[in-house]
Motif scaffolding. Structure first.
Motif, PDB file in Angstrom:
ATOM      1  N   ASN A 133      -4.321   3.355   8.724  1.00  9.52           N
ATOM      2  CA  ASN A 133      -4.714   4.458   9.592  1.00  9.52           C
ATOM      3  C   ASN A 133      -5.331   5.578   8.761  1.00  9.52           C
ATOM      4  OD1 ASN A 133      -5.042   6.227  11.666  1.00  9.52           O
ATOM      5  ND2 ASN A 133      -2.916   6.207  12.339  1.00  9.52           N
ATOM      6  N   VAL A 186      -6.598   8.777   8.780  1.00 15.68           N
ATOM      7  CA  VAL A 186      -6.654   9.974   9.617  1.00 15.68           C
ATOM      8  C   VAL A 186      -7.553  10.999   8.961  1.00 15.68           C
ATOM      9  CG1 VAL A 186      -5.305  11.821  10.668  1.00 15.68           C
ATOM     10  CG2 VAL A 186      -4.344   9.528  10.469  1.00 15.68           C
ATOM     11  N   TYR A 191      -5.892   7.095  16.571  1.00 13.58           N
ATOM     12  CA  TYR A 191      -6.741   6.450  15.568  1.00 13.58           C
ATOM     13  C   TYR A 191      -6.433   4.954  15.548  1.00 13.58           C
ATOM     14  CZ  TYR A 191      -7.590  11.216  13.976  1.00 13.58           C
ATOM     15  OH  TYR A 191      -7.933  12.542  13.912  1.00 13.58           O
ATOM     16  N   ASP A 248     -13.246  11.118  14.932  1.00 15.89           N
ATOM     17  CA  ASP A 248     -13.343   9.666  14.752  1.00 15.89           C
ATOM     18  C   ASP A 248     -14.785   9.245  15.024  1.00 15.89           C
ATOM     19  OD1 ASP A 248     -13.331   6.779  15.647  1.00 15.89           O
ATOM     20  OD2 ASP A 248     -11.218   6.968  15.115  1.00 15.89           O
TER      21      ASP A 248
END
Length: 505
Positions: free
Chosen positions: A62, A64, A81, A119
């Protein structure tokens, strides 16, 4: 090379809304596309995210995105995410709306809510939906250049990533990027001032001098439409008539359901134009009983309204004294009857208190549903935040900044008087007693979208970013030195956008 105006695409990217349109016309049009800036991923019973084929997405590391430097800009809107999700896995626009309406388990993400890009896959999914689904562009033969409005103060590598997506993923014919605040200032025919952009849960305050954003004083306060709605919903709980109608004693709603219902009512009230912001500087419009300019009325398309107004005056003249007295009483009380969920509800002047938290955030203390920041600390009132922003600018720029207050955002599209209310409250911050020079500001002036933009007459300043972007696009795409073409991208790659974006020079 210049492009045909009808092929130009305008995309306005905001924290919570995306607006877009195809083509530039002599009479500039309002956006033809407007969606929430959100995406969704379906989930199974185990809570795993599903791809387009309804299969679980393989878990991955992940990554981030680091928080942006100014924590006040970080949004509380949800963000999920999923490193291995593809662009096509995400639900966007009508597909997402339908999934939510059907009660499906969907995790929602708002990739632009921080005033940055949280994102990139989610951002690409939204832009792709706009270009190819809503505007019906074809990737194989894409002849449309794109003017994209995004947030001020973004890093250069963000611009380069945007450029890469639009050329390599969308095959766009050309690309230019403009900062939202600069476009909003263009919409009011000015180059200097302060843009106050009120969004769902944040308000961005951006000073601009001669068309260039002043980044050092720029700030964001954690107040927005959501706080205003929660505040008015709380006030309406003291209206026993409304509460007893929506939550009858024989079948009462639980407190959470009642609050949600009142929030829905509040949103209907302000989006239908039933709320205005009272201000000491505001004056009521007086009807003219004298000579009527028929030509002006016909041009403005108000013939029907004028005829109905005349008939109403005649009917009132014939009414009995008791009826006239009742009419005056209703006018004094400012009563309004609306239809809501098959109920007929009567509201008074309390509905006009919607925007009070913007100018006095202490009203939000202890109220459920307000942003955590608003409850845990003291956010600046809007007028004080504007005063601080301008006070941090160079002395010789302050006068031009005070003379260009632009209050925009969805709220101003439906609620009249927000700008005037701010103007009347910033007076204590305008004059600096210890500054005795020729550049001493004397007063503040509010700027609005001119009425000669016919399509925008009934939208307040709510669509200022899209209008300003359309104005800029007419100039930008008539001169190849103002935008990145396919040839430029082939020769210099994503870095080419840096040389073509004035905000980065």
């Amino acid at each position: 090379m210049s492009f045909r105006d009808l092929n130009v695409v305008i995309i306005e990217t905001g924290r919570t809304k995306i607006r877009a349109g195809l083509g530039l016309h002599d009479l500039l049009k309002t956006p033809s596309v407007e969606i929430f800036a959100r995406v969704g991923l379906r989930r199974n019973a185990s809570g795993e995210h599903l791809n387009k084929a309804q299969q679980p997405i393989a878990p991955g590391e992940n990554h981030v995105k680091n928080n942006i430097a100014n924590s006040s800009r970080v949004s509380a809107l949800s963000q999920h995410y999923e490193p291995n999700a593809s662009v096509n896995d995400y639900l966007v626009g009508s597909a997402l709306d339908e999934a939510l309406a059907a009660g499906q388990d969907v995790s929602i993400s708002w990739p632009f809510a921080d005033g940055d890009v949280r994102d990139w896959i989610q951002a690409e999914a939204i832009w792709k939906y706009i270009l190819f689904h809503q505007l019906q562009r074809r990737r194989v033969q894409n002849e449309s250049p794109v003017l994209l409005s995004i947030f001020p103060g973004l890093a250069r590598n963000t611009y380069e990533r945007v450029c890469q997506i639009f050329f390599e993923r969308f095959n766009t014919a050309g690309l230019a990027i403009i900062e939202r605040s600069v476009a909003q200032m263009y919409a009011v025919n000015n180059l200097s001032g302060v843009v106050v952009d009120i969004d769902e849960e944040k308000t961005d305050i951006t000073p601009i001098s001669e068309g260039t954003t002043l980044h050092h004083p720029r700030t964001t306060i954690p107040l927005g439409i959501r706080d205003c709605q929660n505040y008015l919903a709380h006030l309406l709980k003291s209206n026993q008539s409304i509460v007893s109608t929506l939550s009858p004693p024989e079948n009462p709603l639980d407190p959470e359901a009642l609050h949600s219902t009142l929030l829905e009512l509040v949103k209907q009230l302000w989006t239908d134009g039933h709320v205005k912001v009272p201000s000491d500087g505001e004056t009521a419009l007086v009807e003219d009983d004298g000579v009527t300019d028929i030509a002006a009325i016909v041009i403005a398309g108000k013939e029907k309204a004028v005829i109905e107004s005349g008939m109403k005056k005649k009917a009132t003249a014939k009414a009995s004294a008791a009826e006239q007295a009742r009419a005056r009483e209703i006018e004094a009380l400012d009563l309004l009857t609306v239809q809501f969920r098959e109920h007929s509800l009567t509201l008074g002047k309390e509905r006009h208190r919607l925007c009070e938290p913007l100018f006095d955030p202490t009203l939000l203390r202890g109220l459920p549903g307000c942003s955590p920041v608003a409850n845990s600390s003291r956010p600046l009132p809007l007028q004080e935040a504007v005063g601080i922003v301008i006070g941090q600018a160079d002395v010789d720029l302050r006068q031009s900044l005070w003379l260009g207050l632009v209050v925009t955002g969805d709220l101003t599209r439906h609620v009249k008087g927000v700008g005037i209310a701010l103007q009347s409250r910033v007076a204590p911050y305008v004059v600096t007693p210890d500054l005795q020079t020729d550049v001493q500001p004397r007063y503040a002036r509010v700027l609005n979208v001119p009425e000669y933009y016919f399509e925008y007459r009934d939208t307040g300043n709510g669509l200022a970013c899209f209008l300003g972007s359309s104005i800029a696009a007419k100039i930008i795409f008539n001169d190849q030195r103002n935008y990145v073409s396919k040839a430029d991208y082939t020769a210099r790659g994503p870095h080419s956008i840096i040389e073509m974006t004035p905000a980065l020079l």
